[in-house]
Write a protein that holds these residues in place. Structure first.
Motif, mmCIF file in Angstrom:
data_model
loop_
_atom_site.group_PDB
_atom_site.id
_atom_site.type_symbol
_atom_site.label_atom_id
_atom_site.label_comp_id
_atom_site.label_asym_id
_atom_site.label_seq_id
_atom_site.Cartn_x
_atom_site.Cartn_y
_atom_site.Cartn_z
ATOM 1 N N LEU A 109 49.708 42.333 42.498
ATOM 2 C CA LEU A 109 48.665 41.355 42.838
ATOM 3 C C LEU A 109 48.956 40.001 42.202
ATOM 4 O O LEU A 109 49.107 39.903 40.982
ATOM 5 N N PRO A 110 48.988 38.928 43.019
ATOM 6 C CA PRO A 110 49.072 37.584 42.449
ATOM 7 C C PRO A 110 47.678 37.086 42.047
ATOM 8 O O PRO A 110 46.728 37.217 42.812
ATOM 9 N N ILE A 111 47.565 36.539 40.834
ATOM 10 C CA ILE A 111 46.303 35.940 40.379
ATOM 11 C C ILE A 111 46.550 34.437 40.277
ATOM 12 O O ILE A 111 47.535 34.004 39.656
ATOM 13 N N LEU A 112 45.657 33.671 40.926
ATOM 14 C CA LEU A 112 45.904 32.230 41.057
ATOM 15 C C LEU A 112 44.724 31.436 40.504
ATOM 16 O O LEU A 112 43.579 31.877 40.600
ATOM 17 N N LYS A 113 45.030 30.250 39.952
ATOM 18 C CA LYS A 113 43.991 29.404 39.355
ATOM 19 C C LYS A 113 43.410 28.461 40.390
ATOM 20 O O LYS A 113 44.142 27.945 41.235
ATOM 21 N N TRP A 114 42.100 28.183 40.269
ATOM 22 C CA TRP A 114 41.536 27.118 41.102
ATOM 23 C C TRP A 114 40.556 26.297 40.282
ATOM 24 O O TRP A 114 40.024 26.758 39.269
ATOM 25 N N SER A 115 40.301 25.044 40.755
ATOM 26 C CA SER A 115 39.334 24.206 40.054
ATOM 27 C C SER A 115 38.407 23.490 41.044
ATOM 28 O O SER A 115 37.278 23.179 40.704
ATOM 29 N N ASP A 116 38.877 23.268 42.272
ATOM 30 C CA ASP A 116 38.091 22.494 43.238
ATOM 31 C C ASP A 116 37.663 23.404 44.393
ATOM 32 O O ASP A 116 38.497 24.108 44.983
ATOM 33 N N GLU A 117 36.377 23.397 44.697
ATOM 34 C CA GLU A 117 35.844 24.358 45.685
ATOM 35 C C GLU A 117 36.471 24.182 47.077
ATOM 36 O O GLU A 117 36.901 25.160 47.698
ATOM 37 N N GLU A 118 36.521 22.945 47.522
ATOM 38 C CA GLU A 118 37.072 22.712 48.857
ATOM 39 C C GLU A 118 38.533 23.158 48.947
ATOM 40 O O GLU A 118 38.981 23.734 49.934
ATOM 41 N N ASP A 119 39.239 22.868 47.854
ATOM 42 C CA ASP A 119 40.654 23.220 47.817
ATOM 43 C C ASP A 119 40.845 24.744 47.864
ATOM 44 O O ASP A 119 41.689 25.251 48.610
ATOM 45 N N VAL A 120 40.034 25.476 47.112
ATOM 46 C CA VAL A 120 40.241 26.938 47.091
ATOM 47 C C VAL A 120 39.863 27.556 48.440
ATOM 48 O O VAL A 120 40.509 28.514 48.903
ATOM 49 N N ILE A 121 38.868 26.973 49.087
ATOM 50 C CA ILE A 121 38.505 27.494 50.429
ATOM 51 C C ILE A 121 39.678 27.258 51.389
ATOM 52 O O ILE A 121 40.058 28.147 52.156
ATOM 53 N N ALA A 122 40.254 26.075 51.308
ATOM 54 C CA ALA A 122 41.392 25.762 52.199
ATOM 55 C C ALA A 122 42.565 26.691 51.905
ATOM 56 O O ALA A 122 43.221 27.196 52.835
ATOM 57 N N ARG A 123 42.811 26.966 50.621
ATOM 58 C CA ARG A 123 43.921 27.877 50.266
ATOM 59 C C ARG A 123 43.628 29.296 50.768
ATOM 60 O O ARG A 123 44.517 29.982 51.307
ATOM 61 N N ALA A 124 42.398 29.726 50.596
ATOM 62 C CA ALA A 124 42.037 31.081 51.047
ATOM 63 C C ALA A 124 42.232 31.210 52.562
ATOM 64 O O ALA A 124 42.681 32.240 53.063
ATOM 65 N N ASN A 125 41.898 30.136 53.287
ATOM 66 C CA ASN A 125 41.974 30.193 54.754
ATOM 67 C C ASN A 125 43.372 29.909 55.297
ATOM 68 O O ASN A 125 43.619 30.100 56.489
ATOM 69 N N LYS A 126 44.263 29.467 54.431
ATOM 70 C CA LYS A 126 45.597 29.093 54.916
ATOM 71 C C LYS A 126 46.463 30.355 55.041
ATOM 72 O O LYS A 126 47.326 30.650 54.216
ATOM 73 N N SER A 127 46.186 31.127 56.084
ATOM 74 C CA SER A 127 46.905 32.385 56.270
ATOM 75 C C SER A 127 46.870 32.726 57.752
ATOM 76 O O SER A 127 45.907 32.409 58.446
ATOM 77 N N GLN A 128 47.914 33.403 58.201
ATOM 78 C CA GLN A 128 47.919 33.877 59.589
ATOM 79 C C GLN A 128 46.876 34.997 59.756
ATOM 80 O O GLN A 128 46.469 35.330 60.856
ATOM 81 N N TYR A 129 46.505 35.614 58.600
ATOM 82 C CA TYR A 129 45.587 36.757 58.627
ATOM 83 C C TYR A 129 44.139 36.320 58.468
ATOM 84 O O TYR A 129 43.858 35.245 57.931
#
Ligand code: NAD
Length: 477
Positions: A383-403
């Motif tokens: 499991l990769p564990i990743l850091k976040w600080s900005d809400e909009e940014d983490v939502i965009a990262r979460a959604n940036k997937s073919q899945y």
């Protein structure tokens, strides 16, 4: 007494059938062959399809109450045979007792609950002049193709709604985990008329024959996204109906207000249930930077307490990887992390001399977003564990997937949890919980995680053709 020397045979047209060529089945905890099962020929598939087509007219006309009663009988039969099925599932799949129990009793529960569902006719118009109704009629013969991670439950998710709606069905389990499915076919012989449920075993080739077979009206498939695309292409020739339940790369987002020590074990199991061989396992864990270090440490500590071993040992919490090919694939991800200098907070060293296909629990500390371990689906205990600080940014990262299969959000601030959750692109979004499924709750993938859904009345409808019937009551001729 459980008979592990049982001769596993296919159920075709209500009879038990074997074949000249066989597929060996392994216990992944020991790498030893535990059984061999028939490798169906094309002629045997044809025979199963003919039997299903012949059984269809009567089964589809059987009153719904009778089909519901038959589903409940299957639930009872699974419960009566539960001990044998649980032990068998652990032997062929590797999952420890608790997981096997959940799957087998869950399968019985699914039959019982799906039996309560009905698709009523929709009355569009009822007047002196006209009646217009839309009704839901069965498709015909369904071909179900199942994977090896939850071999029984995911087959049942197809069998129960197909039978309830009046279809007949052929099940092809994964060649890695065919034993419980063959056993289920045997059990159902005493309940269902011949041809209503057949179980055929074989390799990927058998799956391909099914997806092009002119006698099969729908394919209900669970497996890899790439395989799902093959299935869709093959099924196009005969325009079969399709339900595709495919891969995932589920993100979990953790807010800064959680208690790291309390949440660590829940986040751990979100990712490592079924040894990470789970379409809906958390595969990317985004933790707010304020609690990142504490959560990482707490998860490492928790991971050290988890016992890995042969699932038949009652103290085991995580079993082996189910098969050699998947084991090699997970090692490839570990090697890729090493090649790119990523840091393991725990794990990463595989004992190549272990008796079974065992991989240690591996946590990857804040890898880059574009690394393979973040962007792909490893399907193992890493499991990769990743850091976040900005809400909009983490939502965009979460959604940036073919899945877009599942996602979860965790935090005390319920407004924030709901706000973030509502922006995630996934078929199921769990808020402050995870892996809650129900026969009455629609389940399926967005984007390349699938097509259509299973469970609920929406899932049931996928086993039917809608048909609109209009009647002009004022006959003037
Ligand atoms: P897989 O795609 O390799 O195999 C699934 C089934 O398809 C097997 O029975 C296999 O024999 C058959 N098959 C293989 N090639 C075929 C072809 N060309 N035509 C027809 N059938 C074919 O998948 P797997 O390794 O057994 O399962 C793991 C994958 O399943 C993961 O990606 C996981 O995320 C996904 N999965 C999804 C869900 C979901 O509900 N979305 C649930 C469980 C697993």
């Amino acid at each position: 007494m459980i008979d592990f020397d049982h001769e596993y045979q296919m159920t075709i047209n209500g009879g038990l059938t074997t074949s000249d060529t066989k597929i060996e089945v392994y216990n992944p905890a020991t790498k030893s062959v535990i059984a061999s099962v028939p490798d169906a020929t094309k002629e045997q598939l044809d025979a199963a399809v003919i039997a299903a087509r012949n059984a269809f007219p009567e089964w589809s006309r059987t009153p719904l109450a009778q089909r519901q009663a038959d589903l409940i009988k299957i639930a009872e039969a699974i419960e009566e045979n539960a001990e044998e099925l649980i032990a068998l599932l652990t032997r062929e799949q590797g999952k420890p007792r608790a997981g096997a129990e959940w799957e087998i009793y869950g399968s019985a529960l699914w039959f019982r609950e799906i039996a309560k569902q009905t698709l009523n006719d929709e009355i569009v118009e009822e007047s002196d002049a006209r009646r217009v109704i839309t009704r839901f009629s069965p498709l015909g013969v369904v071909g179900a193709i199942a994977p090896w991670n939850f071999p029984v439950l995911l087959a049942v998710w197809k069998i129960a709604p197909a039978l309830l709606t009046g279809n007949t069905i052929l099940l092809k389990p994964s060649p890695y985990t065919p034993l419980c499915s063959l056993k289920l076919g045997e059990i159902c012989r005493g309940i269902l008329p011949p041809g209503v449920l057949s179980v055929v075993t074989g390799g990927d080739e058998l799956g391909k024959w099914m997806t092009t077979h002119p006698g099969i009206d729908k394919i209900a498939f669970t497996g890899h996204t790439d395989t799902g695309k093959h299935v869709m292409r093959s099924a196009a020739g005969t325009l079969k109906r399709l339900t595709l339940e495919l891969g995932g790369n589920d993100p979990a987002i953790v807010l800064p207000d959680v208690d790291p020590k309390v949440i660590a074990s829940q986040l751990f199991w979100a990712a490592f249930q079924n040894n990470g061989q789970f379409c809906n396992a958390t595969k990317r864990l985004y933790v707010h930077e304020h609690v990142y270090d504490e959560i990482l440490d707490a998860m490492v500590e928790y991971a050290k307490s988890v016992k890995i071993g042969n699932g038949a040992d009652p103290s085991t919490q995580l079993g082996p990887i189910q098969n050699g090919a998947q084991y090699a694939k997970v090692i490839e991800y570990i090697d890729d992390c090493k090649k790119h200098g990523l840091r393991f907070a725990i794990g990463g060293e595989v004992d190549a001399h272990a008796r079974g296909w065992f991989i240690p629990i591996t946590l990857v500390d804040n890898p880059p977003e574009d690394s393979r371990i973040v962007s792909e689906e490893p399907f193992g205990p890493i499991l990769p564990i990743l850091k976040w600080s900005d809400e909009e940014d983490v939502i965009a990262r979460a959604n940036k997937s073919q899945y877009g299969l599942g996602a979860s959000v965790w935090g005390k601030d319920l407004d924030a949890v709901e706000r973030i959750g509502s922006q995630l692109q996934a078929g199921t979004v769990w808020l402050n919980e995870i892996h809650q499924y129900s026969p009455h709750q629609a389940f399926g993938g967005h984007k390349e995680s699938g097509l259509g859904c299973e469970n609920s009345l929406h899932g049931l409808m996928e086993y039917t053709n809608w048909q609109t019937i209009t009647l002009n009551k004022q006959v003037g001729f």
